[in-house]
Design an enzyme around this catalytic site. Structure first.
Site, PDB file in Angstrom:
ATOM      1  N   ASP A 104       0.838  -1.200   0.000  1.00  0.00           N
ATOM      2  CA  ASP A 104       0.000   0.000   0.000  1.00  0.00           C
ATOM      3  C   ASP A 104       0.877   1.256   0.000  1.00  0.00           C
ATOM      4  O   ASP A 104       2.028   1.211   0.446  1.00  0.00           O
ATOM      5  CB  ASP A 104      -0.860   0.078   1.272  1.00  0.00           C
ATOM      6  CG  ASP A 104      -1.801  -1.095   1.408  1.00  0.00           C
ATOM      7  OD1 ASP A 104      -2.153  -1.691   0.382  1.00  0.00           O
ATOM      8  OD2 ASP A 104      -2.167  -1.391   2.557  1.00  0.00           O
TER       9      ASP A 104
HETATM   10  N1  URA Z   1      -1.220  -5.962   3.914  1.00  0.00           N
HETATM   11  C1  URA Z   1      -1.670  -4.691   3.947  1.00  0.00           C
HETATM   12  O1  URA Z   1      -2.671  -4.401   4.589  1.00  0.00           O
HETATM   13  N2  URA Z   1      -0.993  -3.765   3.254  1.00  0.00           N
HETATM   14  C2  URA Z   1       0.125  -4.029   2.557  1.00  0.00           C
HETATM   15  O2  URA Z   1       0.697  -3.129   1.955  1.00  0.00           O
HETATM   16  C3  URA Z   1       0.581  -5.348   2.544  1.00  0.00           C
HETATM   17  C4  URA Z   1      -0.122  -6.297   3.230  1.00  0.00           C
END
Ligand code: URA
Length: 248
Positions: A104
């Site tokens: 993310d």
């Molecule tokens: N899980 C999440 O919530 N975000 C990420 O970036 C990777 C795994």
């Protein structure tokens, strides 16, 4: 993957992209035996036979990189809104590389990038359960029973999660926060954040610290390095070994 011919030629080290365009217009380039003398034609170097002056171009060198992604960076090659993207952090890499899975915008940590599509598919295929370990700092201190729920599998809107490994890393009672190490064997969208939300704890910081057997070690934030051939081999063997093992 299909790309514009001049881009493929430039990536294969023939000349600059502009020069390659001139070579195409001069009729020096053929794709599958057909002369291409206009710009805009696309080809896939992994399936199409591309020649310059009758000589086949060398296929693109395979690259395998590890980036310690910072927070506030998009896991994509371009962003129409002009935000920072992971390729901004790969100085000296001319080849187009793709992230293996996503992190993310607000997640930091270990991201693998490659131009080897097969390698990327193998590592991200849902039936290959490569372990990914995260450090999640959450608001509040989850009870052991709540963490057990994450361990066993928890219901999210897109179904039950597979069993995970979960342990406390640090508890800060004054700040009312806990940092938890969690290893998951899937790669659903925002999975770790959603898992903690499901037990009532908002993730305030998330960092991926391991991918398969690979760790960030001393790689600084925003820095990258090439994986060693052994590391590439190990990742492939984990992807093959974990095939279907963790299936519910
Ligand atoms: N899980 C999440 O919530 N975000 C990420 O970036 C990777 C795994």
């Amino acid at each position: 993957m299909e790309e514009r011919l001049q881009k493929i030629l430039a990536a294969a080290g023939i000349a600059s992209r502009r020069k390659c365009e001139e070579m195409i217009l001069a009729g020096m380039v053929e794709v599958n035996g057909q002369k291409v003398a206009t710009l805009g034609v696309k080809a896939d170097p992994s399936v199409d036979a591309i020649t310059v002056n009758g000589k086949p171009i060398k296929s693109e060198k395979k690259l395998y990189l590890m980036l310690n992604k910072s927070k506030g960076v998009i896991t994509s090659a371009k962003d129409p809104q002009g935000r920072k993207v992971v390729s901004d952090f790969l100085p000296g890499i001319k080849e187009r590389v793709y992230p293996v899975g996503r992190l993310d915008y607000d997640t930091e940590g270990l991201l693998i990038l490659t131009n080897d599509g097969e390698f990327a598919n193998l590592l991200t295929h849902p039936s290959h359960h490569v372990p990914k370990t995260y450090r999640a700092t959450v608001k509040g201190v989850p009870h052991g029973t709540a963490l057990e729920q994450l361990q066993k599998g928890i219901k999210l809107e897109d179904g039950m999660t597979a069993p995970a490994e979960v342990e406390y890393h640090d508890v800060d009672t004054e700040a009312n926060e806990a940092t938890i190490t969690i290893t998951i064997y899937e790669g659903r969208n925002r999975q770790v954040r959603r898992m903690f939300e499901a037990i009532g704890h908002k993730v305030i910081r998330l960092k991926r610290i391991r991918f398969g057997e690979l760790g960030l070690e001393s790689l600084g934030r925003g820095k990258y390095r090439h994986l060693t051939p052994n590391e590439v081999k190990e990742l492939l063997s984990i992807a093959r070994k974990t095939h279907k093992v963790h299936k519910k």
